[in-house]
Every structure is written in structure tokens, then in C-alpha cells.
Design a protein around this motif. Structure first.
Motif, PDB file in Angstrom:
ATOM      1  N   ARG A 398     -26.752  53.079 -30.255  1.00 39.57           N
ATOM      2  CA  ARG A 398     -26.345  52.991 -31.658  1.00 39.57           C
ATOM      3  C   ARG A 398     -26.063  51.553 -32.050  1.00 39.57           C
ATOM      4  O   ARG A 398     -26.500  51.088 -33.097  1.00 39.57           O
ATOM      5  N   TYR A 399     -25.330  50.830 -31.220  1.00 41.85           N
ATOM      6  CA  TYR A 399     -25.128  49.402 -31.447  1.00 41.85           C
ATOM      7  C   TYR A 399     -24.609  48.761 -30.167  1.00 41.85           C
ATOM      8  O   TYR A 399     -24.071  49.426 -29.288  1.00 41.85           O
ATOM      9  N   MET A 400     -24.806  47.444 -30.095  1.00 44.63           N
ATOM     10  CA  MET A 400     -24.269  46.619 -29.008  1.00 44.63           C
ATOM     11  C   MET A 400     -23.571  45.437 -29.652  1.00 44.63           C
ATOM     12  O   MET A 400     -24.158  44.724 -30.476  1.00 44.63           O
ATOM     13  N   SER A 401     -22.319  45.243 -29.329  1.00 48.23           N
ATOM     14  CA  SER A 401     -21.523  44.207 -29.976  1.00 48.23           C
ATOM     15  C   SER A 401     -22.129  42.824 -29.716  1.00 48.23           C
ATOM     16  O   SER A 401     -22.683  42.564 -28.647  1.00 48.23           O
ATOM     17  N   HIS A 402     -22.013  41.947 -30.701  1.00 55.58           N
ATOM     18  CA  HIS A 402     -22.580  40.605 -30.586  1.00 55.58           C
ATOM     19  C   HIS A 402     -21.643  39.647 -29.870  1.00 55.58           C
ATOM     20  O   HIS A 402     -22.041  38.532 -29.526  1.00 55.58           O
ATOM     21  N   ARG A 403     -20.399  40.057 -29.641  1.00 54.05           N
ATOM     22  CA  ARG A 403     -19.424  39.177 -29.001  1.00 54.05           C
ATOM     23  C   ARG A 403     -18.780  39.907 -27.825  1.00 54.05           C
ATOM     24  O   ARG A 403     -18.435  41.093 -27.926  1.00 54.05           O
ATOM     25  N   ALA A 404     -18.622  39.197 -26.710  1.00 54.14           N
ATOM     26  CA  ALA A 404     -18.004  39.792 -25.525  1.00 54.14           C
ATOM     27  C   ALA A 404     -16.509  39.977 -25.757  1.00 54.14           C
ATOM     28  O   ALA A 404     -15.846  39.153 -26.405  1.00 54.14           O
ATOM     29  N   THR A 405     -15.987  41.075 -25.229  1.00 58.21           N
ATOM     30  CA  THR A 405     -14.582  41.429 -25.389  1.00 58.21           C
ATOM     31  C   THR A 405     -13.894  41.405 -24.028  1.00 58.21           C
ATOM     32  O   THR A 405     -14.483  41.790 -23.015  1.00 58.21           O
ATOM     33  N   ALA A 406     -12.645  40.954 -24.028  1.00 57.72           N
ATOM     34  CA  ALA A 406     -11.885  40.913 -22.783  1.00 57.72           C
ATOM     35  C   ALA A 406     -11.549  42.331 -22.333  1.00 57.72           C
ATOM     36  O   ALA A 406     -11.124  43.163 -23.132  1.00 57.72           O
ATOM     37  N   ARG A 407     -11.742  42.583 -21.051  1.00 59.05           N
ATOM     38  CA  ARG A 407     -11.455  43.889 -20.455  1.00 59.05           C
ATOM     39  C   ARG A 407     -10.097  43.844 -19.763  1.00 59.05           C
ATOM     40  O   ARG A 407      -9.538  42.774 -19.498  1.00 59.05           O
ATOM     41  N   PRO A 408      -9.496  45.019 -19.467  1.00 56.42           N
ATOM     42  CA  PRO A 408      -8.197  45.018 -18.784  1.00 56.42           C
ATOM     43  C   PRO A 408      -8.206  44.327 -17.432  1.00 56.42           C
ATOM     44  O   PRO A 408      -7.177  43.810 -16.983  1.00 56.42           O
ATOM     45  N   ASP A 409      -9.370  44.296 -16.757  1.00 55.85           N
ATOM     46  CA  ASP A 409      -9.429  43.645 -15.451  1.00 55.85           C
ATOM     47  C   ASP A 409      -9.636  42.142 -15.552  1.00 55.85           C
ATOM     48  O   ASP A 409      -9.797  41.462 -14.531  1.00 55.85           O
ATOM     49  N   GLY A 410      -9.655  41.589 -16.758  1.00 55.48           N
ATOM     50  CA  GLY A 410      -9.807  40.152 -16.938  1.00 55.48           C
ATOM     51  C   GLY A 410     -11.229  39.695 -17.181  1.00 55.48           C
ATOM     52  O   GLY A 410     -11.441  38.526 -17.520  1.00 55.48           O
ATOM     53  N   SER A 411     -12.218  40.561 -17.006  1.00 52.33           N
ATOM     54  CA  SER A 411     -13.611  40.190 -17.229  1.00 52.33           C
ATOM     55  C   SER A 411     -13.967  40.369 -18.703  1.00 52.33           C
ATOM     56  O   SER A 411     -13.243  41.003 -19.471  1.00 52.33           O
ATOM     57  N   TYR A 412     -15.124  39.795 -19.075  1.00 45.62           N
ATOM     58  CA  TYR A 412     -15.631  39.920 -20.439  1.00 45.62           C
ATOM     59  C   TYR A 412     -16.910  40.742 -20.411  1.00 45.62           C
ATOM     60  O   TYR A 412     -17.743  40.597 -19.509  1.00 45.62           O
ATOM     61  N   ALA A 413     -17.070  41.592 -21.398  1.00 52.39           N
ATOM     62  CA  ALA A 413     -18.245  42.467 -21.452  1.00 52.39           C
ATOM     63  C   ALA A 413     -18.545  42.806 -22.901  1.00 52.39           C
ATOM     64  O   ALA A 413     -17.701  42.664 -23.789  1.00 52.39           O
ATOM     65  N   TYR A 414     -19.793  43.258 -23.132  1.00 52.31           N
ATOM     66  CA  TYR A 414     -20.237  43.663 -24.452  1.00 52.31           C
ATOM     67  C   TYR A 414     -20.100  45.184 -24.588  1.00 52.31           C
ATOM     68  O   TYR A 414     -20.538  45.932 -23.721  1.00 52.31           O
ATOM     69  N   ARG A 415     -19.486  45.614 -25.695  1.00 55.26           N
ATOM     70  CA  ARG A 415     -19.319  47.034 -25.946  1.00 55.26           C
ATOM     71  C   ARG A 415     -20.635  47.646 -26.418  1.00 55.26           C
ATOM     72  O   ARG A 415     -21.315  47.097 -27.287  1.00 55.26           O
ATOM     73  N   VAL A 416     -20.986  48.770 -25.845  1.00 55.07           N
ATOM     74  CA  VAL A 416     -22.198  49.495 -26.205  1.00 55.07           C
ATOM     75  C   VAL A 416     -21.802  50.908 -26.594  1.00 55.07           C
ATOM     76  O   VAL A 416     -21.024  51.557 -25.889  1.00 55.07           O
ATOM     77  N   ARG A 417     -22.330  51.380 -27.716  1.00 52.58           N
ATOM     78  CA  ARG A 417     -22.113  52.751 -28.150  1.00 52.58           C
ATOM     79  C   ARG A 417     -23.470  53.432 -28.313  1.00 52.58           C
ATOM     80  O   ARG A 417     -24.405  52.840 -28.885  1.00 52.58           O
ATOM     81  N   ALA A 418     -23.568  54.660 -27.822  1.00 52.50           N
ATOM     82  CA  ALA A 418     -24.826  55.413 -27.897  1.00 52.50           C
ATOM     83  C   ALA A 418     -24.509  56.848 -28.293  1.00 52.50           C
ATOM     84  O   ALA A 418     -23.571  57.459 -27.760  1.00 52.50           O
ATOM     85  N   LYS A 419     -25.295  57.382 -29.194  1.00 57.96           N
ATOM     86  CA  LYS A 419     -25.125  58.778 -29.601  1.00 57.96           C
ATOM     87  C   LYS A 419     -25.907  59.682 -28.663  1.00 57.96           C
ATOM     88  O   LYS A 419     -26.958  59.313 -28.133  1.00 57.96           O
ATOM     89  N   LEU A 420     -25.384  60.869 -28.434  1.00 55.77           N
ATOM     90  CA  LEU A 420     -26.003  61.812 -27.511  1.00 55.77           C
ATOM     91  C   LEU A 420     -27.263  62.409 -28.122  1.00 55.77           C
ATOM     92  O   LEU A 420     -27.324  62.684 -29.326  1.00 55.77           O
TER      93      LEU A 420
END
Length: 461
Positions: A398-420
Motif C-alpha cells: 500500500r505504501y512505503m515510508s520515504h523516511r526511516a523511523t527509529a525502532r525500539p531497538d535503536g535501529s532505523y527502518a522504513y515502515r511498510v504497509r500492505a493490504k491483504l
């Protein structure tokens, strides 16, 4: 040996063949080759040589000392003979055709007449690996063998090799034998056929490396509600109790939780008393106005005070109503353990729970920065849940974020959302591994993408 076989070479050969077929081990079979061959023809010394392992058995010796000078010189001689004579039967060795490093020590180790019998297709007795053409039997005596003796020797060696192969049958499938098989395939055959085979193998490998495959990345994923109703604290206060339990199905307007009513009730009672006092003062001033015109000037002030107290009372009444939070829609209640919230002070806007509608589920994944490959719209995504590893939940990006977000473990990742793509009976909150499909790339790029990225980062420092 029987009396009938004492003077007949063919009977001697038959008896040796019977003993070779009855041999119980490779040591016994090798002993026959270097020691009992003497019943067919005369010689003084014999050695069985097996390629990479060197001299395997010597006549008249129980065990071969590999580091002994005689064994090392004999290994050098046999390797030279195996290189010079790769085909044909038994032959008499011509010392003049050998390197000087061998002939200088010839008189010290061997008699003048030496016969070499190449052995082909043998397998090593210890690791069962093929020795290819690098094997042979060496016989040394005082006089060269006659042609009839050479023919008899070749027949005996054919029988002996058959017994050796029967004792060391190759395994139908063995990972350890793959390198040896590949080497034999790569180096075997005539030169023209070998180069054509290598060229065909190179072209086939190039085709395989250029074969297009879909670039995929793996990321941690989870089933989350697609459009949940977020329930936040409507006021500052302390939660008194919950009317629902986690994962409970509720209807629209059903009570979820309520705040402690004591502080709100006391402030509302004070506001109502203040409103009543302001109204009483206004009525008193209105009665005095009939006898004292100066009291008329106080009426406007008293009316303003009444409006102020009435607004305060109305605000506190609305807070009292909002202190009992109800579900805005039907669905499943998602929140943590109620005991962690009861008695805990919360601030306005703090998220407490969510209400997710039935079957309103989608996939959420977090793609690491190093795996953020280009993806197209409507890219396929599969989620392999840890609770159900044999089946996957498929979806469409559905979308993939254009900016990396900080995760609870300290790493950075891009949020991905997909519809079933289809409804699922798996519940919200289950986690697993998501596989996101990108564009098609050559197989060699798919294999070397991460190593090349690591090398590029290292060189860029």
C-alpha cells in the motif's frame, strides 16, 4: 599352490584370480599384487602406487614409511611414469627417458630392469575417492620380461583391478565425491572435446547468472489493524476501572472504562454551589433595585458572574460525562493488561486502547536501511507468521515510508504497509517475517548485492 599349477602359467593365473576374488580387505589384495605376482614371473622388488597418497604397498614390507628416502624417491619415479604413460598396457621402462634427478639414484634403489603397469579407474581404499589414471604397479628385476610374460602380467592386472573395483564400489551419491567428480569431468577426455565441454559449461554458467529473478528482501512483520479507532484519554485523571477485557468484542456505544469520579464530582458540586450563590445575589440585587436605584448598577456584574459559574458547571458536567468512555464503533478491543492502567494517572490525549473492526487487518513491516530496494506500486508481500510457518499471508504493498523511523531497538527502518489479498483467520498482533518483492534483476546481482554494498561502504570510508 597345487602340483598341477606348479608348471602351468594359466593354472597359476586362475589360482591367483580365485585368491583375488576371495580377498577380504584392500590390504590383502594389495599384498597379492606386490608379493604373489612372483608365482607368474620373476622379479626382486614390487611397489603399488596410488596417485596422491603415494606408495601404498611394498613387497616384503609390512608397512610403508612415507618419509623414508626410498619411498620418496620411488614416489617421484612412479609419478613421472604415470605422467609419461597415460595409456597402454605393461611396458619396460627406459631409464634414458627419465629426468636426471631420478636416474642418478637408480643404481642405489632398483635393479636395472623395471616394468610399469598403469592401473586405471581405481578408488582409494581409505576415502573411496577415485585416483583417475594416477595409479600403477612397478616391478623391478635383473632381466627384462619377455613378451609372453608381459601378456600374462597384463591379464593378471586386469583381474586384480576388477577385484579392487568390486571391493571399492563408488557410492551413488556422496557430497564428498562431488569435487573429485567435477575435477575428473573438467580434466578428462581429449583436448578438443575438453575445451568444447568447458566452453559449453562457461556459456551455461553465464546464462544461469544472467537469468532474471525477483529481488526480494526480508523484514520483521506483524498483523495490525488497518483503520482502528484510537481511544485516548479525554481528560487528566486517574482510571478507576475497565468494563472490558483485552481482545473482547464490543458494540458501538458500549462502556469501555471510566475515570475516578470523586475529583470530578467534588469540583462539579462546588461549581453548582457557586452558581446558586451567584443567582441568589442577583435576585437580592433585583429586589433592592425597587427601593434603591443605585443597586441597578450591580445587576450587569451579577449577570456576568452567573454566566461564568454556569459555564464552569457545564464544563464539569461534560467532563463527568466524558469520564465514562464508550466505544465509537463495533469491533475488538486492543490494549494491554487492565491492571497496569487501573489507578494510574493519565494525561489528556494519551493513547489507552484501540477498537479494530472485524476483518479490518493489514500487514506492517519494517525494512532495514540496507535492504531498502526500489519497489513498484502494488508490489507483492508475503508474511510468514511464527505461529504458522507452513503457510503465508499474502498482501499487496500500500505504501512505503520515504523516511526511516527509529525502532525500539535503536535501529532505523522504513515502515511498510500492505493490504491483504484475502481475509485471514489469524488474529491481530501475530509476528513473523515479511518477504517484500522488488523488480527483476540478474541472478548474479541477486547473489552479490549485499557483498557489493558492503565493499562499496568500506571503500567509501
Amino acid at each position: 599352490m597345487s602340483d598341477g599349477a606348479a608348471g602351468n602359467p594359466l593354472l597359476k593365473l586362475i589360482e591367483l584370480a580365485q585368491r583375488a576374488r576371495a580377498a577380504a580387505s584392500a590390504i590383502e589384495l594389495a599384498f597379492l599384487a606386490v608379493n604373489d605376482t612372483r608365482v607368474l614371473l620373476p622379479y626382486r622388488q614390487a611397489a603399488l602406487w596410488l596417485g596422491t597418497s603415494g606408495v601404498h604397498t611394498l613387497s616384503g614390507v609390512v608397512a610403508v614409511e612415507a618419509n623414508a628416502p626410498y619411498a620418496q624417491w620411488l614416489n617421484q619415479l612412479c609419478r613421472t611414469l604415470a605422467t609419461q604413460h597415460t595409456s597402454g598396457g605393461a611396458l619396460t621402462v627406459d631409464a634414458t627417458q627419465l629426468p636426471a634427478s631420478i636416474t642418478t639414484a637408480w643404481d642405489e634403489w632398483l635393479p636395472a630392469a623395471v616394468t610399469w603397469i598403469p592401473l586405471r579407474g581405481l578408488r582409494h581404499p581409505e576415502n573411496n575417492h577415485p585416483t583417475a589414471d594416477q595409479a600403477g604397479l612397478l616391478l623391478a628385476g635383473d632381466h627384462p620380461l619377455r613378451p609372453d610374460e608381459l601378456a600374462l602380467l597384463e591379464e593378471w592386472m586386469d583381474i586384480w583391478q576388477h577385484a579392487w573395483r568390486a571391493m571399492h564400489r563408488p557410492a551413488r551419491w556422496s557430497l564428498a565425491a562431488i569435487p573429485a567428480r567435477l575435477r575428473a569431468w573438467w580434466h578428462g577426455g581429449a583436448a578438443d572435446k575438453r575445451w568444447r565441454r568447458r566452453l559449453a559449461a562457461g556459456v551455461g554458467l553465464l546464462v544461469v547468472l544472467l537469468f532474471p529473478v525477483r529481488l526480494t528482501v526480508l523484514a520483521p512483520g506483524e498483523l495490525v489493524p488497518a483503520n482502528p479507532a484510537t481511544i485516548r484519554a479525554p481528560l487528566d485523571g486517574v482510571i478507576a476501572d475497565f468494563a472490558v477485557t483485552p481482545n473482547q468484542t464490543v458494540a458501538a456505544g458500549q462502556l469501555l472504562f471510566s475515570f475516578d469520579q470523586a475529583p470530578i464530582g467534588s469540583r462539579l458540586e462546588v461549581a453548582r454551589e457557586a452558581l446558586g450563590t451567584a443567582q441568589a445575589e442577583y435576585r437580592q440585587a433585583a429586589q433592592l433595585m425597587l427601593n434603591d436605584p443605585r443597586a441597578k448598577t450591580q445587576l450587569a456584574t451579577l449577570l456576568g458572574r452567573i454566566a461564568e459559574k454556569q459555564a464552569q458547571a457545564s464544563f464539569l458536567e461534560s467532563q463527568a460525562q466524558r469520564s465514562r468512555v464508550v466505544a465509537p464503533q463495533a469491533g475488538t478491543v486492543l490494549f494491554d493488561d487492565p491492571s497496569e492502567w487501573v489507578g494510574r494517572p493519565v494525561q489528556t490525549g494519551e493513547r489507552i486502547m484501540q477498537v479494530a473492526a472485524a476483518n479490518d487487518i493489514e500487514i506492517e513491516a519494517w525494512v532495514p536501511i540496507g535492504d531498502a530496494v526500489p519497489v513498484s506500486e502494488q508490489a507483492p508481500l508475503s508474511l510468514y507468521l511464527a505461529a504458522a510457518p507452513l503457510s503465508s499471508v499474502s498482501g499487496t504493498l500500500r505504501y512505503m515510508s520515504h523516511r526511516a523511523t527509529a525502532r525500539p531497538d535503536g535501529s532505523y527502518a522504513y515502515r511498510v504497509r500492505a493490504k491483504l489479498n484475502a481475509s485471514t483467520d489469524q488474529r491481530v498482533g501475530l509476528k513473523g517475517t515479511a518477504k517484500l518483492g522488488g523488480s527483476y534483476v540478474p541472478l548474479v546481482y541477486w547473489v552479490l548485492r549485499r557483498p557489493l554494498a558492503s565493499i562499496r561502504q568500506f571503500l567509501a570510508i
